[in-house]
Design a protein around this motif. Structure first.
Motif, mmCIF file in Angstrom:
data_model
loop_
_atom_site.group_PDB
_atom_site.id
_atom_site.type_symbol
_atom_site.label_atom_id
_atom_site.label_comp_id
_atom_site.label_asym_id
_atom_site.label_seq_id
_atom_site.Cartn_x
_atom_site.Cartn_y
_atom_site.Cartn_z
ATOM 1 N N ALA A 163 0.441 -0.886 0.054
ATOM 2 C CA ALA A 163 0.125 -0.257 0.102
ATOM 3 C C ALA A 163 0.916 1.550 0.308
ATOM 4 C CB ALA A 163 -1.586 -0.007 1.379
ATOM 5 N N PRO A 164 -0.129 2.576 -0.414
ATOM 6 C CA PRO A 164 0.923 3.602 -0.821
ATOM 7 C C PRO A 164 1.846 4.010 0.389
ATOM 8 C CG PRO A 164 -0.864 3.184 -2.241
ATOM 9 C CD PRO A 164 -0.553 2.659 -1.341
ATOM 10 N N VAL A 165 0.844 4.463 1.168
ATOM 11 C CA VAL A 165 1.384 4.135 2.980
ATOM 12 C C VAL A 165 2.052 3.767 3.976
ATOM 13 C CG1 VAL A 165 -0.288 3.161 4.328
ATOM 14 C CG2 VAL A 165 0.285 5.131 5.043
ATOM 15 N N ILE A 166 2.306 1.893 3.455
ATOM 16 C CA ILE A 166 3.984 1.645 4.049
ATOM 17 C C ILE A 166 4.803 2.112 2.651
ATOM 18 C CG2 ILE A 166 4.678 -0.576 3.737
ATOM 19 C CD1 ILE A 166 1.951 0.215 5.668
ATOM 20 N N VAL A 167 4.061 2.335 1.599
ATOM 21 C CA VAL A 167 5.840 3.415 0.790
ATOM 22 C C VAL A 167 6.364 3.783 1.595
ATOM 23 C CG1 VAL A 167 7.311 3.427 -1.474
ATOM 24 C CG2 VAL A 167 4.933 1.001 -1.350
ATOM 25 N N GLU A 168 5.717 5.080 2.067
ATOM 26 C CA GLU A 168 5.965 5.983 2.077
ATOM 27 C C GLU A 168 6.691 6.239 3.324
ATOM 28 O OE1 GLU A 168 2.369 8.579 2.559
ATOM 29 O OE2 GLU A 168 2.050 9.327 0.674
ATOM 30 N N GLU A 169 6.484 4.854 4.422
ATOM 31 C CA GLU A 169 7.502 4.951 5.627
ATOM 32 C C GLU A 169 8.748 3.850 5.202
ATOM 33 O OE1 GLU A 169 4.658 2.078 7.831
ATOM 34 O OE2 GLU A 169 3.709 3.978 8.573
ATOM 35 N N LEU A 170 8.692 3.398 4.240
ATOM 36 C CA LEU A 170 9.714 2.811 4.051
ATOM 37 C C LEU A 170 11.648 3.539 3.260
ATOM 38 C CD1 LEU A 170 8.572 -1.740 3.086
ATOM 39 C CD2 LEU A 170 9.453 -0.286 5.344
ATOM 40 N N LEU A 171 10.448 4.178 2.267
ATOM 41 C CA LEU A 171 11.775 4.372 1.846
ATOM 42 C C LEU A 171 12.594 5.505 2.207
ATOM 43 C CD1 LEU A 171 9.687 4.730 -2.093
ATOM 44 C CD2 LEU A 171 11.850 4.022 -1.855
ATOM 45 N N PRO A 172 12.356 6.359 3.203
ATOM 46 C CA PRO A 172 13.293 7.137 3.577
ATOM 47 C C PRO A 172 14.049 6.344 4.860
ATOM 48 C CG PRO A 172 10.634 8.193 3.975
ATOM 49 C CD PRO A 172 10.667 7.050 3.252
ATOM 50 N N LEU A 194 7.803 9.714 -4.899
ATOM 51 C CA LEU A 194 8.688 9.531 -3.925
ATOM 52 C C LEU A 194 9.678 8.600 -3.943
ATOM 53 C CD1 LEU A 194 5.736 6.637 -2.407
ATOM 54 C CD2 LEU A 194 6.063 9.219 -1.323
ATOM 55 N N ALA A 195 10.442 8.235 -4.814
ATOM 56 C CA ALA A 195 12.316 8.037 -4.636
ATOM 57 C C ALA A 195 12.571 9.055 -4.865
ATOM 58 C CB ALA A 195 11.944 7.089 -6.551
ATOM 59 N N LEU A 196 12.094 9.921 -5.963
ATOM 60 C CA LEU A 196 12.491 11.585 -6.246
ATOM 61 C C LEU A 196 13.399 12.011 -5.121
ATOM 62 C CD1 LEU A 196 11.723 12.719 -9.274
ATOM 63 C CD2 LEU A 196 13.987 11.720 -8.907
ATOM 64 N N GLU A 197 12.419 11.837 -3.381
ATOM 65 C CA GLU A 197 12.277 13.058 -2.515
ATOM 66 C C GLU A 197 13.506 12.050 -1.167
ATOM 67 O OE1 GLU A 197 8.524 12.043 -0.586
ATOM 68 O OE2 GLU A 197 7.871 13.698 -1.671
ATOM 69 N N VAL A 198 13.582 10.635 -1.603
ATOM 70 C CA VAL A 198 15.307 9.828 -0.678
ATOM 71 C C VAL A 198 16.569 9.718 -1.667
ATOM 72 C CG1 VAL A 198 13.566 8.835 0.848
ATOM 73 C CG2 VAL A 198 14.743 7.411 -1.809
#
Length: 236
Positions: A163-172, A194-198
């Motif tokens: 789920a996108p909310v999980i991805v938002e937690e893991l990528l950082p 999200l990838a570009l943010e990290v």
């Protein structure tokens, strides 16, 4: 000092018919490079080649100043090049702790150090990996990579099935790992924003060729440039 250098790398499954052509990259310690592009662009094929799971079809891959021999996955792993595959490839009948324990190499992160990045795994260490949620499995896959003492992490589609909310937690967390350990990361990801943010930099592959590359901040600030690259239009 550059930890990984790719010069004119051709990657694919059939000699004389490369899927990826002439790929160049210089990767620095602690740097996160997002490898972006539409489905079928050759991103996974390239990661498998870098990891030695596919023989290269051309060009050179240099790790720490020494050229890697093509198609030697075990040798690449011993040199610190660790792949986190999109299917996670966990031992599903073993517990989370056992998955970490059997993968650990001297100098790699301990279980406690892994839990500093993924505290949610702490209460799930006795659970078979096959019974973990998708997000927990991805945490475990990243943790298993960390215990192998990586110099370079190749992370393929971290967000697969999540789920996108999980991805938002893991990528950082990937960013924290790079900053905290000095491990360089090549991150294949379909969640472009999200990838570009990290990431520090990004490379866009289209039809097996580099269509665009530059700082992640620059590309994030110009979505139209990314869109044109994805559509195969020529960009400056």
């Amino acid at each position: 000092m550059t930890v990984l250098t790719c010069e004119g790398v051709d990657a694919g499954y059939t000699k004389g018919r490369p899927v990826v052509r002439g790929f160049d990259l210089e990767l620095l310690p602690g740097e996160v490079v997002a490898l972006l592009g539409p489905n079928g662009a050759g991103k996974t094929t390239l990661l498998l080649t870098l990891a030695g799971l596919l023989p290269g079809l051309g060009g050179t891959i240099t790790l720490g100043g020494e050229q890697l021999r093509s198609g030697r996955a075990r040798a690449a792993a011993r040199r610190g090049l660790v792949l986190v595959p999109d299917d996670r490839s966990l031992f599903t009948q073993l517990t989370a702790r056992e998955n970490l324990t059997i993968a650990r190499r001297r100098g790699g992160s301990t279980v406690d150090q892994v839990l500093e990045y993924f505290p949610g795994l702490g209460r799930r260490l006795k659970v078979p990996a096959g019974m973990l949620s998708g997000g927990e499995q991805q945490m475990l896959a990243l943790g298993r990579a960390l215990v192998q003492d990586p110099r370079i992490l190749l992370v393929d589609e971290l967000s697969m099935g999540l789920a996108p909310v999980i991805v938002e937690e893991l990528l950082p967390v990937v960013r924290r790992i790079a900053d905290g350990t000095g491990t360089a990361v090549v991150l294949v990801e379909q969640h472009v924003r999200l990838a570009l943010e990290v990431a520090d930099r990004a490379v866009v592959l289209v039809h097996g060729e580099t269509a665009l590359s530059g700082s992640a901040a620059r590309l994030a600030a110009d979505p139209g440039l990314l869109e044109r690259a994805y559509l195969g239009e020529q960009v400056a």
